[in-house]
Design an enzyme around this catalytic site. Sequence first.
Site, PDB file in Angstrom:
ATOM      1  N   SER A 153       0.807  -1.219   0.000  1.00 51.55           N
ATOM      2  CA  SER A 153       0.000   0.000   0.000  1.00 51.55           C
ATOM      3  C   SER A 153       0.835   1.260   0.000  1.00 51.55           C
ATOM      4  CB  SER A 153      -0.933   0.019   1.217  1.00 51.55           C
ATOM      5  OG  SER A 153      -1.870  -1.028   1.136  1.00 51.55           O
ATOM      6  N   SER A 335       0.781   6.849   1.280  1.00 53.63           N
ATOM      7  CA  SER A 335       0.320   5.504   0.925  1.00 53.63           C
ATOM      8  C   SER A 335      -0.566   5.585  -0.311  1.00 53.63           C
ATOM      9  CB  SER A 335      -0.448   4.894   2.101  1.00 53.63           C
ATOM     10  OG  SER A 335      -1.592   5.673   2.416  1.00 53.63           O
ATOM     11  N   TYR A 336      -1.034   4.429  -0.770  1.00 56.25           N
ATOM     12  CA  TYR A 336      -1.808   4.350  -2.016  1.00 56.25           C
ATOM     13  C   TYR A 336      -3.027   5.268  -1.937  1.00 56.25           C
ATOM     14  CZ  TYR A 336      -3.873   2.181  -6.153  1.00 56.25           C
ATOM     15  OH  TYR A 336      -4.398   1.959  -7.401  1.00 56.25           O
ATOM     16  N   PRO A 337      -3.198   6.190  -2.917  1.00 60.12           N
ATOM     17  CA  PRO A 337      -4.238   7.220  -2.781  1.00 60.12           C
ATOM     18  C   PRO A 337      -5.625   6.831  -3.269  1.00 60.12           C
ATOM     19  CG  PRO A 337      -2.903   7.665  -4.717  1.00 60.12           C
ATOM     20  CD  PRO A 337      -2.341   6.419  -4.088  1.00 60.12           C
TER      21      PRO A 337
END
Length: 759
Positions: A153, A335-337
Site C-alpha cells: 500500500s 500511501s496508495y491514494p
Amino acid sequence: MKTVFMVAEKPSLAQSIAKILSKGSTSSRKGLNGACSVHEYNGSFMGQSVRFKMTSVCGHVMTLDFIGKYNNWDKVDPAELFSKAPTEKKEANPKLNMVKFLQVEGRGCDHIVLWLDCDKEGENICFEVLDAVLPVMNTSHTSERTIHRAKFSSITDQDIYNAMNCLGEPNQNEAFSVDARQELDLRIGCAFTRFQTKYFQGKYGNLDSSLISFGPCQTPTLGFCVERHDKIQSFKPEAYWVLQAKVSRDQDHSLTLDWDRVRVFDREIAQMFLNITKMTKESKVESVSKKEKAKQRPMALNTVEMLRVASSSLGMGPQHTMQIAERLYTQGYISYPRTETTHYPENFDLKGCLRQQANNPYWSDTVKALLSEGLNRPRKGSDAGDHPPITPMRSATEPELGGDAWRLYEYIARHFIATISYDCKYLQTTISFSVGPERFTCTGKAVISTDIELVQPTIRSAVEKQLNLIAQGKANFQQVLDHTLDIFKRKFHYFVDSIAGMDELMEVSFSPLAATGKPLSRCGKCHRFMKYIQAKPSRLHCSHCDETYSLPQNGTIKLYKELRCPLDDFELVLWSSGSRGKSYPLCPYCFNHTPFRDMKKGMGCNECTHPTCQHSLNLLGIGQCVECENGVLVLDPTSGPKWKMACNKCNVIVHFFENAHKVRVSPENCELCDASLVIVDFNKAKSPLPGDETQHTGCVFCDPVFQDLVELKHATMRHPMHRGGQGKRQGRGRGRRPGGRGNPKKPKDRMAALAAYFV
C-alpha cells in the site's frame, strides 16, 4: 541461474521497487517500446540465487472494443450493442507494443511476480500481463508455484520488503469484476451515446453535438446538476428584515448582538421594533451561561474526502489532485491514494507513521507531544477491504515538494495527525441582553484543547454491489453481466420511445437545423443552397431535401469557385487548416457516400480516383509521399502564389515555386522516379530561370533546375532516402488505377538526388 520476472503498473513504480529490493545495485536499460525501462540485479528468491528482471506496463495492457463492423455508427442499430455485438480485447495503446515487449523481456523466465496496484483494476492488469507472458515462460516440472502476487500500500522499504516476503496469488474473481464493468460501460455507453449523437446532430444547428456522451457513472452527475439548477431556478427570494444591536462599555470595545426573533418578513413590523429599541439607551445583561463542547477528530482519510477537501479548500480539481497524489505515492511520500476505507487495520503502525513526522519543522511540537502523552484511538470508520486510509509515509518540507504537491501533502499529514489526536474541546459562552422589551444574544467560543477537522445514484450503487459479489466469488460473472445489460437494454428502449419529450426540452434552447447556418453551396439534387452549420460538428444541411452532410472538422470551409462535382452535380467546397497548412476541395455528397470501391468515407478530391475530373488525385497527384508509405503528394491548385503540394495521408507539405504565375501537372512522368512532371510558368520580372525563360517542365524531385525552389515542411525525415540510405522504393506517380493514363515504372536509384533537396 533462474530468472524472476517482475512487473509493476508504472515505470516510476518499477524503478522505486527495484531500487529498494536491490539496495541500489541495479543495471537499467530502455525496453523495445521506448516507454518502459528494465532493471536487472542478482539476489535470492525462495532460497535460491536468481536473476531479477523488473519492468512495468503503462496501465492497462488491453482494452475492450466491439469487433470491426459494429464500430460503424451508420450501419449498426445501437440497440444491437446490448447483446448481439461481439466484443474483443485489443491492445490499449498499439504504439507501445506492450504485449510484444512483455513477451520479449519475459521469455524464458521461471517465476513472475506481479507488482500491480493492489485494487481491482490492478488485479485485472495482472491477468492481462499473465496472458502475454505465460506462453513464453519456462514450464515448471515440479509443484513449485511460479505465479506470485505482491500486496503493498506504500512505497517504503518496510512495506516493499514485507510484500516480497509474503507473496500471494492474483485474484481471478476481482479481475472478472473489472471485465464485467468494462463490458457494461462499453455496451451501455456506446448504445446511448450513438443514438443521442446521431439523433441530435440532425435536429439542431446551434448545439455542439459532435458527441453527446452517456456513461453509467457520468450521466447521474449531470442529473445532480440539473436537479440543483432546477432548485436554483425555482427558488423565489423573499425580503426580510433583521434587527442588530451594538453595545459597548467604552469607545474601544463593542459587541454586535444577534436578535432573538432572528428576522421578520414585514417591514412595518421591523420598523416598529426598531423604534422601540431606539428609545432605550442602555442594555442589560440578563444571563451568562458557559458550556463545554467538543468537535470530533476526523476519521481516517479516503479518496472521496481527499478530493472533496482539495476542491473546496485547496482550489484543486479532482483530476489534478489525483495526478499529484499518485506522484507522491510513487515517490514514497504517502500511501496508495485510491481507497474507500476510513478505518485503520488493527495491526497498522500508527506510532511508526507518527514518528516519521517528529522532526518536521511545521508540526514537530504537536507530534512530540502526542508521542509523549500517548496517541488517541482513531475513530472507527468503514473497512472497504481494499487499502488502508491515505497516510503520510515519510516527512517532507515545502522546499522539497513545492506548489500544489506540498499543499496536498500538508493536508494529508495534518489530517493523519488529527485522526490520532484528541477531540477539539472548547468553551462556549452565551450572554443574553435586553434592550427595552427586546432580547439579544452574543455567543463566543474559546478553545480548551485543539491540531483539526458521494452520494451515488441507486442504480449505479446496485451495479457496484453486484460487481463486488463477483470479486468476492459470490456471484457468477455471466449472470451479473446478462442481468445488468437486460435492465439497461429495457431502459434504452424506453429512452428511444420517449425521445420526443427530450426534444421538447431541447427546442426551448436550440434552433432547428433548418433555421440555422448561412447559405454556402448548392445541393446536387434540388439545386437549392445548402446551409453551412458552424456549430460542432460543422456540416451542410439541405432543408428542401432534409439531408445533412458531414464535413472535415477543425478547419475553415468556403465555396470552391462555384465548381461542381462531375459525378453528382454538388458544388464543391474548400477545406483549409490555415494559410500555412493543408487545403483541399471536396464534394459534400462524395465525402459522405464514397463513389468508388477503393475510397473510404470522409475522403476529399485529393484522394478521389476519378479518371478525368480536374480536381481528382489522378490529375493533380505528383508523386509518392517522401515520408509515409501510403500517401501521395497532391498539388494544391488554390495555393498560388505561395504554391505547395501536400500529402493526402500525413502532414507533409512541400512549398515550391513561390511567386510563380501558374503551376500545372503534366501528363508526362519522370524517367528516374516515375513522379508526374510539373509545368511552371514564372512572371517575367521574377523568373529564377536562366536568360529570359519563364516556363520550365521538370520533376520536383530530380530536376536540378528546381533544386533551390522546393522546401519540405512538417516531415520527420525518417525514411532511408533522407538518411543517404541505399534502399529502393516503388514510385507511384499519382497512384493511378489500372487502365489509367500509363502504368507506374520501377524507379532507378534516386537517393542521392532526393537527399540534395530534403536532408
